[in-house]
Design an enzyme around this catalytic site. Structure first.
Site, PDB file in Angstrom:
ATOM      1  N   GLU A 190      33.188 127.564  50.389  1.00  0.00           N
ATOM      2  CA  GLU A 190      32.754 127.853  51.757  1.00  0.00           C
ATOM      3  C   GLU A 190      31.246 127.663  51.933  1.00  0.00           C
ATOM      4  OE1 GLU A 190      35.379 127.980  53.159  1.00  0.00           O
ATOM      5  OE2 GLU A 190      36.841 129.259  52.198  1.00  0.00           O
ATOM      6  N   ARG A 236      24.344 119.566  54.116  1.00  0.00           N
ATOM      7  CA  ARG A 236      25.131 118.664  54.956  1.00  0.00           C
ATOM      8  C   ARG A 236      24.344 118.316  56.215  1.00  0.00           C
ATOM      9  NH1 ARG A 236      30.686 119.801  58.189  1.00  0.00           N
ATOM     10  NH2 ARG A 236      29.612 121.754  58.662  1.00  0.00           N
ATOM     11  N   GLY A 253      39.822 112.753  67.518  1.00  0.00           N
ATOM     12  CA  GLY A 253      40.330 113.153  68.823  1.00  0.00           C
ATOM     13  C   GLY A 253      40.515 112.010  69.793  1.00  0.00           C
ATOM     14  N   ASP A 329      36.084 118.112  54.480  1.00  0.00           N
ATOM     15  CA  ASP A 329      37.277 118.396  53.691  1.00  0.00           C
ATOM     16  C   ASP A 329      38.021 117.083  53.460  1.00  0.00           C
ATOM     17  OD1 ASP A 329      36.948 121.164  53.515  1.00  0.00           O
ATOM     18  OD2 ASP A 329      37.950 121.510  55.429  1.00  0.00           O
TER      19      ASP A 329
END
Length: 513
Positions: A190, A236, A253, A329
């Site tokens: 995490e 990141r 999307g 991920d």
């Protein structure tokens, strides 16, 4: 170096980091949450992502990306039960595709049939005896850098330092046994951090780890040593990462891509494209692979331009070649975003052609993309970039449960060692396995995000119950009963067979054994 630069070269380096993780699912339910989650991710992400990397390596490309694989996921991809289940699942996928075709949806059936046949052939050829040889092949080809991590993905800032240290060291041992390679970098679960953890990393031999961009106050243009340690934190870059996927937007999307949420309930296949964000499931247009492929090309072009621009502007801002790290991920590529592996393959070819140097986190460290030390503070990559997902009011009960179970496991282990200090003890080993599974960060995440929250709470309490049962028997002097209980729980939770409770520091400040 990855490929040959044929475009106008830009300064600096781009690094793609993929974080592969699922909690321990084997033997813990099948549908709708459980092993199905593992098999879907395996088929849709791990198989095609490996195929992309192997194909690029065969083209002579190397140092393609940094791939994090958590020990608990690695264990499942090597587990005989999971391997048999996956083989069955792939065969069933092919049957479901054929059913869709016979039911009248020939386009969907043909598309899924091709994917299923290819996945089944790849699995039988390369994966049937576990994933470890697959990762070793990519390592031997110098295609990737592998990141390791703590055993079962705990939220480390909330964890007792002794169990935190144990999980990390055992995770690195597990990596060495599986891959013949001890990672020098880790994906901190995490991206959770609290001051002092850098010393534990340094003691374990970790040289670099990932944090989210805001933890470095948004300045991710180089890695930063943490305080006085030699351990480098890489952040990141959200400007680039969010171009692909963010809490509100990103390429997946687009209306041309396959819709993740809408199912054909007769076959469990996904027949529709996104169409529009406000379009209801039954009204969505049929999926069109050619339409999606054209959109992939447009999004590859956009991403390459975004990376080039970011490298140029960041290099100008800091007065030296900059580093840009995009991290996601792994499961985004294929599982969540059906076309993700296509995009990945094209991007990793297109970036060098556009003059972008591609490398791993280890490359960045070795090439000097490192700045001044940073006083890294409490942080994560969760909502708010703080600890609320794993320590907020919604999961207060799980935080308290975790504290109780860890204290009970550590106290019981210390007592067992004092009473019988020599020889490996399968009871102590299983006690720690169950405690480690109890404190997996996934359970609090799923509750906070209201994603299969009931399953998450059940899993947390089930492992906690195992700890209480075993510890209770030990505390009562019922050692035969304790061995019986430990063996029983190990049937489902025999993960990490090399875990050795004797390596646990039972007292704060005690050195590793």
């Amino acid at each position: 170096m990855s490929g040959n630069n044929t475009g106008d070269a830009v300064p600096g380096q781009f690094t793609l980091v993929l974080h592969s993780h699922l909690p321990w699912l084997a033997h813990h339910g099948r549908w709708p949450v459980g092993e199905e989650w593992l098999y879907q991710s395996w088929a849709a992400s791990y198989l095609p992502v490996v195929e992309v990397l192997r194909t690029l390596a065969d083209e002579g490309r190397s140092h393609l990306l940094t791939l994090g694989i958590t020990p608990v996921l690695a264990a499942q991809l090597d587990d005989p039960h999971s391997l048999a289940g996956m083989h069955h699942w792939l065969g069933n996928w092919q049957l479901r595709a054929d059913e869709a075709a016979m039911a009248g949806n020939k386009a969907l059936g043909r598309h899924e049939h091709r994917l299923a046949v290819a996945a089944l052939a790849e699995f039988e050829q390369s994966w049937r005896h576990g994933a470890a040889p697959v990762w070793r092949q990519l390592l031997d080809a110098d295609a990737i850098e592998l990141l390791g991590g703590p055993l079962a993905h705990p939220f480390q800032p909330l964890l007792d330092e002794r169990l935190r240290d144990f999980q990390l060291r055992e995770g690195l041992i597990d990596a060495r046994l599986r891959w013949g390679h001890t990672p020098s970098g880790i994906w901190a679960p995490e991206c959770g951090f609290t001051p002092g953890m850098e010393d534990g990393y340094a003691a374990a031999g970790v040289t670099h780890f990932m944090v989210d961009g805001p933890a470095l106050r948004g300045d991710t243009s180089f890695g930063r040593p943490v305080r006085d340690s030699p351990v480098v934190a890489f952040g990141r870059d959200l400007t680039v990462s969010y171009r692909v996927w963010s809490p509100k937007s990103g390429y997946p999307g687009n209306g041309a891509y396959r819709d993740f949420h809408h199912y054909d309930h007769a076959t469990g296949l996904k027949p529709a494209r996104v169409t529009g964000k406000t379009v209801a499931g039954p009204d969505k247009a049929p999926y069109d692979p050619e339409l999606a492929a054209a959109q992939v090309e447009r999004d590859v072009t956009d991403f390459v331009a975004t990376v080039r621009k970011r490298l140029i502007t960041e290099s100008e801002r800091i007065g030296r070649p900059a580093l840009v790290v995009a991290a996601f991920d792994t499961e985004l590529y294929g599982h969540w975003w059906h076309e993700g592996p296509q995009w990945l393959a094209q991007v990793l070819r297109a970036l060098p052609e556009a003059g972008v140097t591609v490398g791993t986190l280890a490359d960045a460290r070795e090439r000097g993309f490192v700045g001044d030390p940073v006083p890294l503070a409490d942080s994560s990559w969760g909502s708010g970039k703080d600890w609320r997902v794993w320590a907020g009011d919604q999961v207060r009960d799980l935080v308290e449960l975790n504290e109780e179970i860890v204290r009970l496991a550590l106290d019981t282990t210390a007592k067992m060692r004092a009473d019988a200090p020599t020889g490996r003890d399968p009871v102590a080993d299983q006690l720690l396995r169950e405690a480690i599974l109890t404190v997996s960060s996934d359970w609090a995440f799923m509750v906070s995000k209201d994603s299969a929250a009931g399953y998450a709470r059940d899993r947390s309490h089930q492992h906690a119950h195992a700890v209480r049962e075993i510890a209770g028997a030990v505390g009562a002097g019922q050692f035969a009963r304790a061995r019986e209980l430990a063996a029983g729980w190990a049937v489902a939770d025999g993960v990490f067979p090399a875990l050795d409770a004797r390596r646990l520091r039972v007292n704060p400040g005690e050195g590793p054994r």
